[in-house]
Design an enzyme around this catalytic site. Structure first.
Site, PDB file in Angstrom:
ATOM      1  N   CYS A   1       2.080  31.399  34.696  1.00  0.00           N
ATOM      2  CA  CYS A   1       0.887  30.501  35.286  1.00  0.00           C
ATOM      3  C   CYS A   1       0.225  31.751  34.819  1.00  0.00           C
ATOM      4  CB  CYS A   1       1.644  30.275  36.514  1.00  0.00           C
ATOM      5  SG  CYS A   1       3.015  29.770  37.355  1.00  0.00           S
TER       6      CYS A   1
ATOM      7  N   ASP B   1     -34.490  48.408  16.856  1.00  0.00           N
ATOM      8  CA  ASP B   1     -34.615  46.935  17.284  1.00  0.00           C
ATOM      9  C   ASP B   1     -36.346  48.038  18.584  1.00  0.00           C
ATOM     10  OD1 ASP B   1     -34.870  44.018  17.414  1.00  0.00           O
ATOM     11  OD2 ASP B   1     -35.718  45.094  18.956  1.00  0.00           O
TER      12      ASP B   1
END
Length: 549
Positions: free
Chosen positions: A52, A478
């Site tokens: 399950c 960056d």
């Protein structure tokens, strides 16, 4: 909530099992029926013979009867069948395969992409750089099943998705899911689900929350269908679609940013043409579901339905649908300076890739220019060298590496060294000396990239972030990211930012997305301020006109 072994079935009494911290943590999550962990592990209940999802509403089993598995294939190999009540495969996938960068995780990424169906286990092993025997031994030890069993489980899950969410004939479902024959398909579905394919379809019709959307057959360039792909909550789908849409290449991609007027609201969407193993395809992605059970609706047109499984895998990676967003947000919010950004954008995602080579060229072309300038350059390249298509309203596919290597210098503009780097990378991809795919490890991929002339750490890190879904990449080189950091009150110098970023491990990629978002917000504020300060010009009236006419 990860663990190296494939199971946590600690032998002994319940007390002995619960003394194991991983078992105890998973047992608590299962007992609380916590849907956050659906897809992250599977509960095998040996007293009933089923497995399950953690949130299954059934009575909580005794710890003595429970074994936890990382894959459905491992549960199948243990003789368990899927629960008919909770459908444990109708959930987001496991984030393990992005967080981990070992052989097992790399193999799982390639298996989801359909490598076993196309190239067999020898091809999978060759991609990973190991012998089939060693690969099978590692996967069985780590995940509880070998590559064939893992691929079979993935085919079964794809078939269940199609049975539950489309009106495709059962025979077509079998081959679209990757089965070699209808007999093999029927036997596998019966073994895993203990029901016939027709019964799976009938059950899904009674479960509207599980269904994945309608099927339409007969599109001009192939079959068209709509699937609903579940995401793990929280899911900031709007931002990831906006990220992709802002970089859309004319002729190959399109985006609707979303707008509202007095008549109706327009839902944001992102569409594109892409190249799949058996031919071109198109996708259109829109948000669906709700905050507790988010999803993405994927309208797809494929030249060959055999490409469905890799398409789904690539879309899931593109939108980072399987990320454990709650755990990521909690870890990043522990930094008091970053916490407000996390609260403003819960469930932020790292955009992935549907074409790994394309990401390298996007990075090389766009790293020194603005987003609009990069779009213009990429559109020019695609129009000149992209493969013509006529599918889904698009006209081009992104150029192949071979086409860029052969004719890129005719189209590319800018500094000579940058053009040399782009064409050189294209030649390496074309002759096979460089490979970029989801089966790579981050360290090896980055090392091969920076060894090429003109490719530095920023490009290599960006490719790892987008292609591999690496969760722990912080691109301190960056400029926009550093500007976003400064706006939040974080260090803006690369070395200092990297030191602060160590606190965000292993989720630095997601922290970087928040810093980029901060930079974009600063740009929006600057534009609004500039517009507000611009003097208003008086309206010029035509001779004889009346005010208010």
């Amino acid at each position: 909530m990860s663990s190296t072994p494939s199971t946590n079935g600690v032998r002994g009494s319940a007390a002995d099992r619960l003394a194991d911290p991983v078992f105890a943590q998973r047992y608590r999550a299962m007992s609380a029926r916590d849907a956050r962990f659906d897809g992250q592990f599977i509960t095998g209940v040996h007293s009933t013979g089923i497995y399950c999802r953690p949130s299954c509403p059934a009575v909580t089993p005794k710890a003595d009867n429970v074994t936890f598995y990382l894959t459905a294939a491992a549960a199948h190999e243990a003789g368990l069948r899927a629960c008919k009540r909770c459908l444990p495969d109708a959930v987001p996938g496991s984030p393990e395969w992005n967080v981990r960068d070992d052989l097992a995780a790399r193999a799982m990424r390639l298996i989801a992409d359909g490598t076993v169906e196309r190239e067999g286990v020898p091809g999978l092993a060759h991609r990973l750089g190991y012998t089939p025997r060693h690969l099978g031994r590692v996967l069985t030890a780590e995940l509880g099943a070998g590559p064939l069993a893992l691929a079979r489980a993935h085919r079964a899950q794809t078939a269940r998705l199609l049975l539950a969410g489309t009106d495709m004939p059962v025979t077509d479902v079998a081959f679209a899911a990757g089965f070699s024959s209808v007999r093999q398909f029927n036997e596998t579905m019966a073994e895993i689900y203990h029901v016939t394919p027709g019964a799976i379809r009938g059950s899904a019709r009674r479960r509207p929350g599980i269904a994945h959307g309608p099927m339409v057959v007969g599109a001009a360039a192939g079959a068209s269908l709509t699937l609903r792909l579940p995401a793990r909550a929280p899911f900031d789908g709007g931002r990831v679609l906006a990220f992709l849409g802002a970089r859309a290449i004319e002729g190959m991609e399109a985006a609707v940013t979303g707008a509202a007027d007095s008549a109706a609201a327009i839902a944001p969407s992102y569409s594109r043409a892409l190249r799949l193993p058996h031919g071109p395809a198109t996708i259109r992605l829109t948000l669906a579901g709700d905050a507790d059970a988010p999803a993405v609706e994927c309208e797809a047109t494929l030249a060959d339905m055999a490409d469905l499984a890799p398409l789904v895998a690539r879309v899931r990676r593109l939108l980072d649908l399987d990320a454990d967003a709650e755990a990521i947000d909690a870890a990043l919010a522990a930094d008091p300076v970053l916490a407000p950004a996390v609260a403003a954008a819960p469930g932020i995602r790292v955009p992935g890739a549907v074409d790994p080579e394309e990401i390298l060229f996007r990075a090389l072309i766009g790293q020194q220019v603005s987003v609009p300038a990069a779009r213009t350059a990429l559109a020019r390249l695609t129009a000149a060298l992209g493969e013509p298509v006529a599918i889904g309203g698009f006209t081009r596919l992104f150029p192949t590496a071979a086409a860029i290597a052969e004719r890129g210098r005719e189209v590319l503009r800018g500094p000579g060294k940058r053009i040399d780097a782009i064409v050189g990378a294209a030649a390496a991809l074309a002759d096979g000396s460089l490979a970029i795919d989801v089966g790579e490890s981050r360290a090896e991929l980055e090392a091969r990239l920076v060894a090429l002339p003109g490719i530095g750490p920023w490009t290599a890190g960006y490719v790892a972030l987008r292609v591999l879904g690496s969760p722990d990449v912080l691109l301190t080189g960056d400029l926009a990211l550093r500007q976003g950091a400064a706006r939040l009150g974080l260090p803006a110098e690369p070395r200092e930012l990297a030191a602060r970023g160590a606190l965000w491990a292993p989720w630095r990629s997601y922290a970087g997305m928040h810093l980029w978002e901060s930079a974009h917000e600063a740009q929006r504020e600057a534009r609004e301020q500039k517009d507000a300060q611009r003097p208003t010009r008086p309206t010029r009236r035509s001779p004889g006109s009346a005010r208010g006419a």
